[in-house]
Design a protein around this motif. Sequence first.
Motif, PDB file in Angstrom:
ATOM      1  N   HIS A 117      13.252  28.266 -35.252  1.00  0.00           N
ATOM      2  CA  HIS A 117      13.820  29.727 -35.528  1.00  0.00           C
ATOM      3  C   HIS A 117      15.231  29.556 -34.650  1.00  0.00           C
ATOM      4  O   HIS A 117      16.314  30.326 -34.771  1.00  0.00           O
ATOM      5  CB  HIS A 117      13.040  30.787 -35.242  1.00  0.00           C
ATOM      6  CG  HIS A 117      11.986  30.868 -36.011  1.00  0.00           C
ATOM      7  ND1 HIS A 117      11.354  31.994 -36.304  1.00  0.00           N
ATOM      8  CD2 HIS A 117      11.673  30.089 -37.013  1.00  0.00           C
ATOM      9  CE1 HIS A 117      10.359  32.084 -37.265  1.00  0.00           C
ATOM     10  NE2 HIS A 117      10.477  30.988 -37.763  1.00  0.00           N
ATOM     11  N   HIS A 122       9.302  39.614 -35.688  1.00  0.00           N
ATOM     12  CA  HIS A 122       9.246  39.386 -37.049  1.00  0.00           C
ATOM     13  C   HIS A 122       8.674  40.373 -37.724  1.00  0.00           C
ATOM     14  O   HIS A 122       7.668  40.753 -37.315  1.00  0.00           O
ATOM     15  CB  HIS A 122       9.376  37.834 -37.418  1.00  0.00           C
ATOM     16  CG  HIS A 122      10.201  37.009 -37.016  1.00  0.00           C
ATOM     17  ND1 HIS A 122      11.503  37.010 -37.427  1.00  0.00           N
ATOM     18  CD2 HIS A 122      10.062  36.233 -35.981  1.00  0.00           C
ATOM     19  CE1 HIS A 122      11.909  35.820 -36.850  1.00  0.00           C
ATOM     20  NE2 HIS A 122      11.210  35.493 -35.843  1.00  0.00           N
ATOM     21  N   HIS A 151      10.223  34.125 -29.203  1.00  0.00           N
ATOM     22  CA  HIS A 151       9.429  35.211 -29.659  1.00  0.00           C
ATOM     23  C   HIS A 151       8.741  35.806 -28.762  1.00  0.00           C
ATOM     24  O   HIS A 151       8.508  35.400 -27.516  1.00  0.00           O
ATOM     25  CB  HIS A 151       8.508  34.590 -30.792  1.00  0.00           C
ATOM     26  CG  HIS A 151       8.995  33.918 -32.001  1.00  0.00           C
ATOM     27  ND1 HIS A 151       8.339  32.973 -32.740  1.00  0.00           N
ATOM     28  CD2 HIS A 151      10.235  34.285 -32.488  1.00  0.00           C
ATOM     29  CE1 HIS A 151       9.205  32.687 -33.720  1.00  0.00           C
ATOM     30  NE2 HIS A 151      10.288  33.390 -33.649  1.00  0.00           N
ATOM     31  N   HIS A 189      15.052  30.903 -31.698  1.00  0.00           N
ATOM     32  CA  HIS A 189      15.102  32.140 -30.582  1.00  0.00           C
ATOM     33  C   HIS A 189      13.891  32.201 -30.102  1.00  0.00           C
ATOM     34  O   HIS A 189      12.856  31.565 -30.603  1.00  0.00           O
ATOM     35  CB  HIS A 189      15.570  33.014 -31.325  1.00  0.00           C
ATOM     36  CG  HIS A 189      15.099  33.582 -32.562  1.00  0.00           C
ATOM     37  ND1 HIS A 189      15.583  33.783 -33.597  1.00  0.00           N
ATOM     38  CD2 HIS A 189      13.606  33.760 -32.934  1.00  0.00           C
ATOM     39  CE1 HIS A 189      14.858  33.989 -34.560  1.00  0.00           C
ATOM     40  NE2 HIS A 189      13.665  34.075 -34.199  1.00  0.00           N
TER      41      HIS A 189
HETATM   42 ZN    ZN Z   1      11.844  33.689 -34.976  1.00  0.00          ZN
END
Ligand code: ZN
Length: 163
Positions: free
Chosen positions: A152, A163, A156, A154
């Motif tokens: 992704h 998300h 989490h 980035h």
């Molecule tokens: Zn992500």
Amino acid sequence: MKITSGTVVNFHYRLSNGEQELENSHGGDPMAYLHGHNNIIPGLEAEMSGKEVGDAFTVTIQAEQAYGLRRDDAVQRVPIKHLHNSAKLKNKLKPGMLVHINTNDGAKQATVVKAGRFNVDVDTNHPLAGIALTFEVKVEAVREATAEEVSHGHAHGVGGHHH
Ligand code: ZN
């Protein structure tokens, strides 16, 4: 563990323009980011490389390595109806207010320079463009990124993306 590309870093920071504090993460969750993926300003990412948990440092980053220099051609006149929440903002726009302009590339942040009846002059420079920024940083945690985070681009979890 040292901060290298592909690690997720949690850090607390105080940000100032040399005269006054602009942001402060203390009192909330530390910020989390994936190192080596351009998630924070280039000058700060460079300083972070090689640091470890518990390291604390203060660094001043010039505008070129932060949010860039101010562009003189960034002031534009746009119809008020193109602003996000334009109905609510009508008759309330004042110089210095932050607004979002609806564009084909999504909402873009801008600062009101002058408001008229149907149009508004806005400065689309980033509010921190042209400013040397001083960061006081404390590294709170460093861990390997998960495969999902790397794909992704980035971090989490707490302080990162949800998300
Ligand atoms: Zn992500």
